[in-house]
Design an enzyme around this catalytic site. Structure first.
Site, PDB file in Angstrom:
ATOM      1  N   LYS A  54       0.846  -1.206   0.000  1.00  0.00           N
ATOM      2  CA  LYS A  54       0.000   0.000   0.000  1.00  0.00           C
ATOM      3  C   LYS A  54       0.878   1.251   0.000  1.00  0.00           C
ATOM      4  O   LYS A  54       0.635   2.198  -0.753  1.00  0.00           O
ATOM      5  CB  LYS A  54      -0.923   0.013   1.230  1.00  0.00           C
ATOM      6  CG  LYS A  54      -2.077  -0.966   1.102  1.00  0.00           C
ATOM      7  CD  LYS A  54      -2.843  -1.143   2.405  1.00  0.00           C
ATOM      8  CE  LYS A  54      -3.914  -2.222   2.211  1.00  0.00           C
ATOM      9  NZ  LYS A  54      -4.609  -2.596   3.434  1.00  0.00           N
ATOM     10  N   GLN A  98      -4.663  -1.543   9.641  1.00  0.00           N
ATOM     11  CA  GLN A  98      -4.576  -2.859   8.996  1.00  0.00           C
ATOM     12  C   GLN A  98      -5.112  -3.928   9.954  1.00  0.00           C
ATOM     13  O   GLN A  98      -4.642  -4.050  11.077  1.00  0.00           O
ATOM     14  CB  GLN A  98      -3.100  -3.146   8.645  1.00  0.00           C
ATOM     15  CG  GLN A  98      -2.886  -4.420   7.863  1.00  0.00           C
ATOM     16  CD  GLN A  98      -3.453  -4.358   6.457  1.00  0.00           C
ATOM     17  OE1 GLN A  98      -3.318  -3.367   5.757  1.00  0.00           O
ATOM     18  NE2 GLN A  98      -4.124  -5.417   6.056  1.00  0.00           N
ATOM     19  N   ASP A 121     -11.355   2.866   4.001  1.00  0.00           N
ATOM     20  CA  ASP A 121     -11.757   1.462   3.882  1.00  0.00           C
ATOM     21  C   ASP A 121     -13.277   1.345   3.797  1.00  0.00           C
ATOM     22  O   ASP A 121     -13.800   0.267   3.529  1.00  0.00           O
ATOM     23  CB  ASP A 121     -11.258   0.657   5.093  1.00  0.00           C
ATOM     24  CG  ASP A 121     -10.029  -0.179   4.759  1.00  0.00           C
ATOM     25  OD1 ASP A 121      -9.739  -0.339   3.558  1.00  0.00           O
ATOM     26  OD2 ASP A 121      -9.381  -0.671   5.698  1.00  0.00           O
TER      27      ASP A 121
END
Ligand code: NAP
Length: 299
Positions: A54, A98, A121
């Site tokens: 990422k 994460q 997200d």
């Protein structure tokens, strides 16, 4: 009939190129650089790989990447203090933590702490609720990526029958909402669905997100249907001892003979996820600054 193979890797490359162009324009015209902050709790090796990937892709499109590695035993209060700092940092437009996180931390409480305007997200109750009620939202990255692939493959989806197998908050529910917004007639299937194969055989669009290798057989696929395979199962490689390979939820060899278009695993949906994370960060930056949103990169 052999299906068209939907090349998610090439499509994701194209998206990143467009994002890089938009990022350069934001810098030139507004002096803005979109920033993505990723919080990694502990040292899970798989998470380390995702976070590194990422960060690399974030920098490649010209955005700022902020990595925050915190110890596995961090208290909730200390983690929340970090999230609060990122929420109020004007250089940060997207925040993600994460997952999975260690057991003493609650993923739902972490997501709830992130400012919904920076929740790239798309997991917060606010963003899920906005999606469900037809308001602008940040949409979970993998379903957003599937929507982009479907739009590119099919153009209009109006009136098509869509079946989504899997009802997770991360994927199945937002995917179904997105297909409903495209005016599909949507069936959500799950582990208690009776006669799953019969539902699937009616689907013009079949999306499988279960995590059971090759459970969708070729004779479950309607001739000419568009099949999106989200599932990932890692299995021992049949020809390379000690190595593994990824298998999707769809029996590709069978389905490719029946479907009209199909995503492979790997190289289908997978590459879209990080590309859509970058798209969401760009969208969040534009919204936070009251600028026009980039076209074609949102739901
Ligand atoms: P999840 O939370 O475990 O959800 C799995 C869903 O599958 C559940 O709704 C479950 O039903 C359903 N299910 C389980 N067994 C079933 C069966 N025999 N028949 C029908 N439905 C069944 O998983 P997820 O997070 O949504 O992810 C699903 C898969 O997609 C995983 O393989 C994951 O690795 C993959 N994935 C890939 C990406 C990517 O970037 N490519 C991103 C996200 C996820 P119940 O609700 O009834 O239990």
């Amino acid at each position: 009939m052999t299906a068209d193979i939907i090349d998610g890797k090439a499509f994701a490359d194209g998206i990143r190129t467009r994002i890089a162009g938009e990022v350069a324009r934001l810098k030139d015209e507004h002096g803005l650089t979109p920033g993505l902050a990723v919080v990694l709790v502990g040292e899970d090796p798989a998470s380390e790989v995702y976070v590194a990937s990422k960060a690399r892709q974030t920098v490649e499109v010209g955005m700022e990447s902020f990595e925050h590695r915190v110890p596995a035993d961090i208290s909730e209060a200390d983690l929340f203090a970090l999230i609060d700092k990122l929420n109020s940092d004007p250089d940060v437009h997207g925040i993600l933590c994460q997952f999975p996180v260690p057991d003493h931390l609650d993923e739902r409480r972490i997501v709830a702490r992130i400012d919904p305007a920076k929740d790239v997200d798309g997991l917060s109750v606010t963003n899920a609720g906005r999606l469900a009620t037809g308001q602008p939202s940040l949409v979970s990255c993998t379903p957003l990526g599937c929507l982009m692939l479907l739009r590119d493959t099919l153009g209009s989806m109006s009136g098509l029958d869509a079946v989504v197998i899997g009802r997770s908050n991360l994927f199945g529910k937002p995917m179904a909402q997105l297909l409903l917004r495209e005016n599909c007639t949507v069936t959500m299937a799950h582990s208690r669905t009776k006669d799953l194969a019969t539902h699937c055989r009616r689907a013009d669009i079949l999306v499988a997100a279960v995590g059971r290798a090759e459970m969708v057989r070729g004779d479950w696929v309607k001739p000419g249907a568009t099949v999106i395979d989200v599932g990932i199962t890692r299995v021992p490689h049949p020809e390379k001892p000690g190595k593994t390979k990824l298998i999707g939820d769809v029996n590709f060899a069978e389905a490719v003979e029946i479907a009209g278009a199909i995503t492979p695993v790997p190289g289908g949906v997978g590459p879209m996820t990080i590309a859509c994370l970058l798209a969401n960060t760009l969208t969040a930056c534009a919204r936070i600054h009251g600028l026009a949103e980039p076209e074609g990169l949102t739901a």
